[in-house]
Write a protein that holds these residues in place. Sequence first.
Motif, PDB file in Angstrom:
ATOM      1  N   PHE A 110     -11.544 -13.678  10.779  1.00  0.00           N
ATOM      2  CA  PHE A 110     -12.192 -14.045   9.518  1.00  0.00           C
ATOM      3  C   PHE A 110     -12.509 -15.543   9.487  1.00  0.00           C
ATOM      4  N   ALA A 111     -11.518 -16.369   9.830  1.00  0.00           N
ATOM      5  CA  ALA A 111     -11.696 -17.822   9.766  1.00  0.00           C
ATOM      6  C   ALA A 111     -12.777 -18.297  10.727  1.00  0.00           C
ATOM      7  N   ALA A 112     -12.798 -17.736  11.941  1.00  0.00           N
ATOM      8  CA  ALA A 112     -13.778 -18.160  12.945  1.00  0.00           C
ATOM      9  C   ALA A 112     -15.203 -17.834  12.519  1.00  0.00           C
ATOM     10  N   ASN A 113     -15.351 -16.861  11.636  1.00  0.00           N
ATOM     11  CA  ASN A 113     -16.688 -16.447  11.198  1.00  0.00           C
ATOM     12  C   ASN A 113     -16.963 -16.805   9.745  1.00  0.00           C
ATOM     13  N   GLY A 114     -16.212 -17.773   9.225  1.00  0.00           N
ATOM     14  CA  GLY A 114     -16.472 -18.252   7.873  1.00  0.00           C
ATOM     15  C   GLY A 114     -16.240 -17.225   6.795  1.00  0.00           C
ATOM     16  N   TYR A 115     -15.380 -16.225   7.053  1.00  0.00           N
ATOM     17  CA  TYR A 115     -15.071 -15.170   6.086  1.00  0.00           C
ATOM     18  C   TYR A 115     -16.342 -14.459   5.623  1.00  0.00           C
ATOM     19  N   GLN A 116     -17.249 -14.236   6.586  1.00  0.00           N
ATOM     20  CA  GLN A 116     -18.518 -13.583   6.292  1.00  0.00           C
ATOM     21  C   GLN A 116     -18.731 -12.397   7.231  1.00  0.00           C
ATOM     22  N   CYS A 117     -19.451 -11.405   6.747  1.00  0.00           N
ATOM     23  CA  CYS A 117     -19.832 -10.260   7.567  1.00  0.00           C
ATOM     24  C   CYS A 117     -20.844 -10.711   8.613  1.00  0.00           C
ATOM     25  N   VAL A 118     -20.602 -10.380   9.878  1.00  0.00           N
ATOM     26  CA  VAL A 118     -21.515 -10.815  10.932  1.00  0.00           C
ATOM     27  C   VAL A 118     -22.829 -10.035  10.907  1.00  0.00           C
ATOM     28  N   SER A 119     -22.866  -8.918  10.193  1.00  0.00           N
ATOM     29  CA  SER A 119     -24.084  -8.117  10.165  1.00  0.00           C
ATOM     30  C   SER A 119     -25.042  -8.517   9.044  1.00  0.00           C
ATOM     31  N   CYS A 120     -24.519  -8.685   7.830  1.00  0.00           N
ATOM     32  CA  CYS A 120     -25.406  -9.005   6.705  1.00  0.00           C
ATOM     33  C   CYS A 120     -25.181 -10.396   6.138  1.00  0.00           C
ATOM     34  N   GLY A 121     -24.075 -11.052   6.519  1.00  0.00           N
ATOM     35  CA  GLY A 121     -23.839 -12.425   6.084  1.00  0.00           C
ATOM     36  C   GLY A 121     -23.129 -12.580   4.754  1.00  0.00           C
ATOM     37  N   ILE A 122     -22.826 -11.484   4.078  1.00  0.00           N
ATOM     38  CA  ILE A 122     -22.152 -11.600   2.785  1.00  0.00           C
ATOM     39  C   ILE A 122     -20.703 -12.049   2.996  1.00  0.00           C
ATOM     40  N   ALA A 123     -20.209 -12.860   2.071  1.00  0.00           N
ATOM     41  CA  ALA A 123     -18.829 -13.351   2.163  1.00  0.00           C
ATOM     42  C   ALA A 123     -17.876 -12.387   1.460  1.00  0.00           C
ATOM     43  N   GLY A 124     -16.637 -12.359   1.919  1.00  0.00           N
ATOM     44  CA  GLY A 124     -15.638 -11.524   1.286  1.00  0.00           C
ATOM     45  C   GLY A 124     -15.457 -11.899  -0.177  1.00  0.00           C
ATOM     46  N   GLY A 125     -15.477 -10.922  -1.069  1.00  0.00           N
ATOM     47  CA  GLY A 125     -15.350 -11.176  -2.493  1.00  0.00           C
ATOM     48  C   GLY A 125     -16.663 -11.470  -3.201  1.00  0.00           C
ATOM     49  N   GLU A 126     -17.743 -11.622  -2.434  1.00  0.00           N
ATOM     50  CA  GLU A 126     -19.054 -11.912  -3.029  1.00  0.00           C
ATOM     51  C   GLU A 126     -19.702 -10.617  -3.504  1.00  0.00           C
ATOM     52  N   ALA A 127     -20.425 -10.694  -4.609  1.00  0.00           N
ATOM     53  CA  ALA A 127     -21.097  -9.507  -5.152  1.00  0.00           C
ATOM     54  C   ALA A 127     -22.361  -9.212  -4.345  1.00  0.00           C
ATOM     55  N   TYR A 128     -22.628  -7.919  -4.133  1.00  0.00           N
ATOM     56  CA  TYR A 128     -23.864  -7.531  -3.442  1.00  0.00           C
ATOM     57  C   TYR A 128     -25.042  -7.770  -4.380  1.00  0.00           C
ATOM     58  N   GLU A 153     -18.795  -6.561  26.726  1.00  0.00           N
ATOM     59  CA  GLU A 153     -17.358  -6.585  26.477  1.00  0.00           C
ATOM     60  C   GLU A 153     -17.092  -6.223  25.032  1.00  0.00           C
ATOM     61  N   ARG A 154     -15.871  -5.787  24.752  1.00  0.00           N
ATOM     62  CA  ARG A 154     -15.473  -5.426  23.406  1.00  0.00           C
ATOM     63  C   ARG A 154     -14.924  -6.657  22.699  1.00  0.00           C
ATOM     64  N   VAL A 155     -15.383  -6.895  21.485  1.00  0.00           N
ATOM     65  CA  VAL A 155     -14.961  -8.072  20.734  1.00  0.00           C
ATOM     66  C   VAL A 155     -14.583  -7.659  19.318  1.00  0.00           C
ATOM     67  N   LEU A 156     -13.816  -8.515  18.657  1.00  0.00           N
ATOM     68  CA  LEU A 156     -13.451  -8.307  17.259  1.00  0.00           C
ATOM     69  C   LEU A 156     -14.399  -9.102  16.376  1.00  0.00           C
ATOM     70  N   VAL A 157     -14.973  -8.452  15.374  1.00  0.00           N
ATOM     71  CA  VAL A 157     -15.902  -9.125  14.457  1.00  0.00           C
ATOM     72  C   VAL A 157     -15.588  -8.701  13.027  1.00  0.00           C
ATOM     73  N   PRO A 158     -15.852  -9.579  12.058  1.00  0.00           N
ATOM     74  CA  PRO A 158     -15.683  -9.194  10.650  1.00  0.00           C
ATOM     75  C   PRO A 158     -16.938  -8.503  10.128  1.00  0.00           C
ATOM     76  N   GLU A 159     -16.769  -7.401   9.451  1.00  0.00           N
ATOM     77  CA  GLU A 159     -17.883  -6.687   8.838  1.00  0.00           C
ATOM     78  C   GLU A 159     -17.475  -6.242   7.438  1.00  0.00           C
ATOM     79  N   CYS A 160     -18.445  -6.223   6.541  1.00  0.00           N
ATOM     80  CA  CYS A 160     -18.155  -5.700   5.209  1.00  0.00           C
ATOM     81  C   CYS A 160     -18.145  -4.178   5.276  1.00  0.00           C
ATOM     82  N   LYS A 161     -17.622  -3.550   4.255  1.00  0.00           N
ATOM     83  CA  LYS A 161     -17.459  -2.093   4.289  1.00  0.00           C
ATOM     84  C   LYS A 161     -18.800  -1.370   4.396  1.00  0.00           C
ATOM     85  N   ARG A 162     -19.861  -1.964   3.842  1.00  0.00           N
ATOM     86  CA  ARG A 162     -21.174  -1.329   3.944  1.00  0.00           C
ATOM     87  C   ARG A 162     -21.650  -1.290   5.398  1.00  0.00           C
TER      88      ARG A 162
END
Length: 229
Positions: A110-128, A153-162
Amino acid sequence: MSDPRWDDKQLKVGTMARAALWLLQVVGEGNAFTKEQLRIAFPGVSQADRRVRDLRDYGWVLDTSVSDATLARDEQRFVRRGVDVWVPSLRRAVEFDSGTVSNKEREAVFAANGYQCVSCGIAGGEAYPDRPSETAVLAVSRRTMELLSGRSERVLVPECKRCKSGTATRTYSIPEVRALLEDLAAEDLRRIRRWALKGVRGTTSLDRAWNGLRTLPANERRKLLDLFD
């Protein structure tokens, strides 16, 4: 091939798979349901609500009152289906690849990616933007990353539930992003470099003007724009 019936007594599956079929065939995507309805559907099954929560690990999206303010405390909304968990091969494929992510690893991703979804860019806790009553909840996904060398290679990424929902095979490609960057004009490339350094997209004068304009009533927008004809 159609899905099996959730109430088929000959179906040899567990409560989680049967609950997934119940959501599809009785509740329906986009609709809310209560714990009481779940208890009635699965009498004598003490952990039915937990089995429904477990579906999130397979890409199923279920909102609660925490993320959807329109829901009551005892309600959930079935937003979107995920992996067909009643199909053993599909379920095993997800379980094999999911692994266990520790809290320390999750926080680092989460910290390495600015607490944002790598797919759509929304931040955790932000309203759609298209649904202000729904806020983004981030999770860590294992995804395939195509490297410049051509290897993957397989990597870990943050994504929002959508973005996470129903996309167990999504891949990310560095060569594709490189091609997009190569198409940018020099000024746009300098701008996106600044955004990357800050970890957040900046706004342009055009963005700011539009954001201001859209706050005005439609008739006032037209009158204001007429001044520039």
